[in-house]
Write an enzyme that holds these catalytic residues in place. Structure first.
Site, mmCIF file in Angstrom:
data_model
loop_
_atom_site.group_PDB
_atom_site.id
_atom_site.type_symbol
_atom_site.label_atom_id
_atom_site.label_comp_id
_atom_site.label_asym_id
_atom_site.label_seq_id
_atom_site.Cartn_x
_atom_site.Cartn_y
_atom_site.Cartn_z
ATOM 1 N N GLY A 82 -30.721 -28.078 28.196
ATOM 2 C CA GLY A 82 -30.271 -26.698 28.115
ATOM 3 C C GLY A 82 -31.322 -25.781 27.522
ATOM 4 N N HIS A 130 -37.713 -24.689 33.422
ATOM 5 C CA HIS A 130 -36.601 -25.441 34.022
ATOM 6 C C HIS A 130 -36.282 -24.884 35.421
ATOM 7 C CE1 HIS A 130 -35.647 -25.860 29.595
ATOM 8 N NE2 HIS A 130 -35.627 -27.126 29.967
#
Ligand code: PAF
Length: 282
Positions: A31, A37
């Protein structure tokens, strides 16, 4: 995008898709998602029928309780980014769901895990192997995507796959950087304004070190030059800088010692108390 909280649901949703011949791209994350990402997710989206992103701050890979406690957790912002990227499933389990009982498995990760991050963060790679092996076993991905910022982690995951008999493809993805060269990291938000201002020097020094190789310096001489250039500013404390074979992760004595993938210089450095990592290919 569906948010999935349980292993049972994850397995059953993917099973039917796999039966109908769909390829599955897995992007494991903790996360606090950023453009680094996003690059993995975009690549997975382009190469697979179904994209699964796991968002789980894995406690077994932290060897420092306060690092685990303060690790950023930003589920709503993460899900917004993943929706915008066209992800099919976000797997966001609780710790109890992943570890209903303690995972006591000890992976014999060998030489790739015995250098650099290995001795600096005891137990870290075993924890990574624990969570990633579980994610692989539950998703049976066609391809799994990992960022090259954690260069050694990819070598460790390949070793874990060999031990566990996983044969799917691993797709290493290039580091994404800020315009000034700082490698993107979820930890960058912890940098003070002063530390953030000097942090790009890491990339600058690494780039300059390429010239030293061209000038005939040995790997050991280049390592020393990088460490003193950064420590000499007073803004950094280098934990290690190692020039290693890009596959075996073992230090090289001479440039010619590097095998088919060449060599990579891996650095871990404290900047304003924040632990940053980066690397460069020679
Ligand atoms: O690289 C990371 O973010 C983590 O180590 C990973 C691979 C998601 C496992 O928790």
């Amino acid at each position: 995008m569906e948010r999935i909280r349980t292993v049972k649901e994850l397995e059953s949703r993917l099973e039917s898709l796999r039966q109908s011949g769909k390829s599955i791209g897995l992007v494991p994350t903790m996360g606090a998602l950023h453009a680094g990402h996003k690059s993995l997710v975009d690549r997975a989206r382009a190469e697979n029928d179904v994209v699964v992103v796991s968002v789980f701050v894995n406690p077994t890979q932290f060897n420092n309780a306060s690092d685990l406690a303060t690790y950023p957790r930003t589920e709503e912002a993460d899900c917004k980014l993943l929706e915008d990227c066209g992800v099919d499933f976000a797997f966001i389990p609780t710790v109890e769901e992943i570890y209903p009982e303690p995972d006591t498995r000890v992976f014999d990760l060998g030489a790739v895990a015995n250098v650099m991050e290995g001795p600096m963060r005891p137990g870290h790679f075993n924890g990574v192997a624990q969570i990633v092996s579980k994610l692989f076993a539950w998703t049976h991905p066609t391809r799994a995507y990992f960022g090259e910022k954690d260069f050694q982690q990819i070598a460790v995951i390949r070793k874990m796959m060999e031990l566990e008999g996983f044969t799917h493809e691993i797709v290493p993805c290039p580091i994404v950087r800020e315009a000034d060269g700082l490698a993107l990291s979820s930890r960058n938000v912890r940098l003070s304004a002063e530390a953030r201002a000097v942090a790009p020097k890491i990339r600058k020094v690494l780039l300059e070190s390429l010239r030293l190789k061209d000038l005939g310096k040995t790997p050991a001489e280049v390592e020393t030059a990088v460490v003193s250039a950064l420590n000499g500013t007073g803004d950094f404390e280098v934990e290690y800088y190692s020039i290693v074979d890009a596959v075996t992760m073992q230090p090289i004595g001479a440039w010619e010692d590097a095998g088919r993938e060449g060599s990579v210089g891996c650095i871990t450095v404290y900047c304003g108390g924040v632990r940053l990592i980066d690397n460069i290919r020679y």
